[in-house]
Design a protein around this motif. Structure first.
Motif, PDB file in Angstrom:
ATOM      1  N   ASP A  89       0.840  -1.199   0.000  1.00  0.00           N
ATOM      2  CA  ASP A  89       0.000   0.000   0.000  1.00  0.00           C
ATOM      3  C   ASP A  89       0.873   1.245   0.000  1.00  0.00           C
ATOM      4  O   ASP A  89       1.985   1.231   0.518  1.00  0.00           O
ATOM      5  CB  ASP A  89      -0.904  -0.008   1.246  1.00  0.00           C
ATOM      6  CG  ASP A  89      -2.147   0.840   1.063  1.00  0.00           C
ATOM      7  OD1 ASP A  89      -2.011   2.074   0.979  1.00  0.00           O
ATOM      8  OD2 ASP A  89      -3.247   0.278   1.001  1.00  0.00           O
ATOM      9  N   ASN A  91      -0.103   4.057   1.465  1.00  0.00           N
ATOM     10  CA  ASN A  91      -0.519   4.885   2.596  1.00  0.00           C
ATOM     11  C   ASN A  91       0.187   4.385   3.863  1.00  0.00           C
ATOM     12  O   ASN A  91      -0.061   3.272   4.332  1.00  0.00           O
ATOM     13  CB  ASN A  91      -2.038   4.807   2.756  1.00  0.00           C
ATOM     14  CG  ASN A  91      -2.566   5.716   3.838  1.00  0.00           C
ATOM     15  OD1 ASN A  91      -2.136   5.642   4.987  1.00  0.00           O
ATOM     16  ND2 ASN A  91      -3.518   6.550   3.489  1.00  0.00           N
ATOM     17  N   GLU A  93      -0.077   5.266   7.004  1.00  0.00           N
ATOM     18  CA  GLU A  93      -0.963   5.006   8.147  1.00  0.00           C
ATOM     19  C   GLU A  93      -1.646   3.646   8.025  1.00  0.00           C
ATOM     20  O   GLU A  93      -1.742   2.895   9.000  1.00  0.00           O
ATOM     21  CB  GLU A  93      -2.008   6.116   8.259  1.00  0.00           C
ATOM     22  CG  GLU A  93      -2.911   5.968   9.454  1.00  0.00           C
ATOM     23  CD  GLU A  93      -3.944   7.091   9.569  1.00  0.00           C
ATOM     24  OE1 GLU A  93      -4.901   6.914  10.342  1.00  0.00           O
ATOM     25  OE2 GLU A  93      -3.804   8.120   8.896  1.00  0.00           O
ATOM     26  N   ASN A 108       5.209  -0.567   2.437  1.00  0.00           N
ATOM     27  CA  ASN A 108       4.783   0.797   2.099  1.00  0.00           C
ATOM     28  C   ASN A 108       5.494   1.233   0.810  1.00  0.00           C
ATOM     29  O   ASN A 108       6.691   1.491   0.805  1.00  0.00           O
ATOM     30  CB  ASN A 108       5.118   1.731   3.255  1.00  0.00           C
ATOM     31  CG  ASN A 108       4.453   3.080   3.174  1.00  0.00           C
ATOM     32  OD1 ASN A 108       4.778   3.952   3.936  1.00  0.00           O
ATOM     33  ND2 ASN A 108       3.518   3.284   2.269  1.00  0.00           N
TER      34      ASN A 108
END
Length: 127
Positions: A89, A91, A93, A108
Motif C-alpha cells: 500500500d 498509505n 498510516e 509501504n
C-alpha cells in the motif's frame, strides 16, 4: 474514466508479472483491497467499483479478487484470512495499522520502493 490510463509508467511491468506468477506458484493468493472515495454516494461507489475492477482485470491479470470497500474500513477486515497476510500500500498510516507481530506485514510503496520491490521482498520472506 477516473481509473483509465496508464498508472504503471515507472514500474517494470513484465518483471511485475513474472514476480506475481512466482508468488502464485508459491501458493500466494493476490487480491486487491481498495477504498472507494470518501463520502461518495452509493451510485458513484458502484461506478468506481466497476471502473476499478475493470482496470485491475486489464492491468493486473494475476489478481484473484478485487474488494472495493467504503473509505476508512480497515483493510484487514476484508477477504479470507491466512496464516500470513501481506499488504502492499502507498498509505503509511494504513501500513502501520496493518502490521502485527506475526500474521500481517505491510510494504509501504512509493515511487522509489515500488510494488516490484515489495513482491521481491515477499518472495525473499517466504522462500
Amino acid at each position: 474514466g477516473a481509473f483509465e490510463g496508464d498508472f504503471l509508467p515507472e514500474i517494470d511491468v513484465p518483471k511485475l508479472y513474472r514476480l506475481a506468477r512466482l508468488l502464485n506458484a508459491l501458493n500466494v493468493k493476490i487480491d486487491v483491497v481498495t477504498w472507494l472515495p470518501m463520502d461518495c454516494s452509493k451510485e458513484y461507489g458502484a461506478v468506481c467499483t466497476a471502473e476499478k475492477e475493470k482496470w485491475v482485470r486489464q492491468n493486473l491479470p494475476f489478481v484473484d479478487k478485487v474488494y472495493c470497500i467504503d473509505y476508512g474500513i480497515p483493510k484487514q477486515t476484508v477477504g479470507k484470512k491466512a496464516s500470513t497476510m501481506y499488504l502492499v500500500d502507498d498509505n503509511t498510516e494504513i501500513c502501520e495499522k496493518w502490521n502485527t507481530a506475526k500474521q500481517r506485514k505491510a510494504f509501504n510503496v512509493n515511487r522509489e520502493y515500488t510494488i516490484v520491490n515489495a513482491f521481491e521482498d515477499i518472495i525473499k520472506a517466504i522462500a
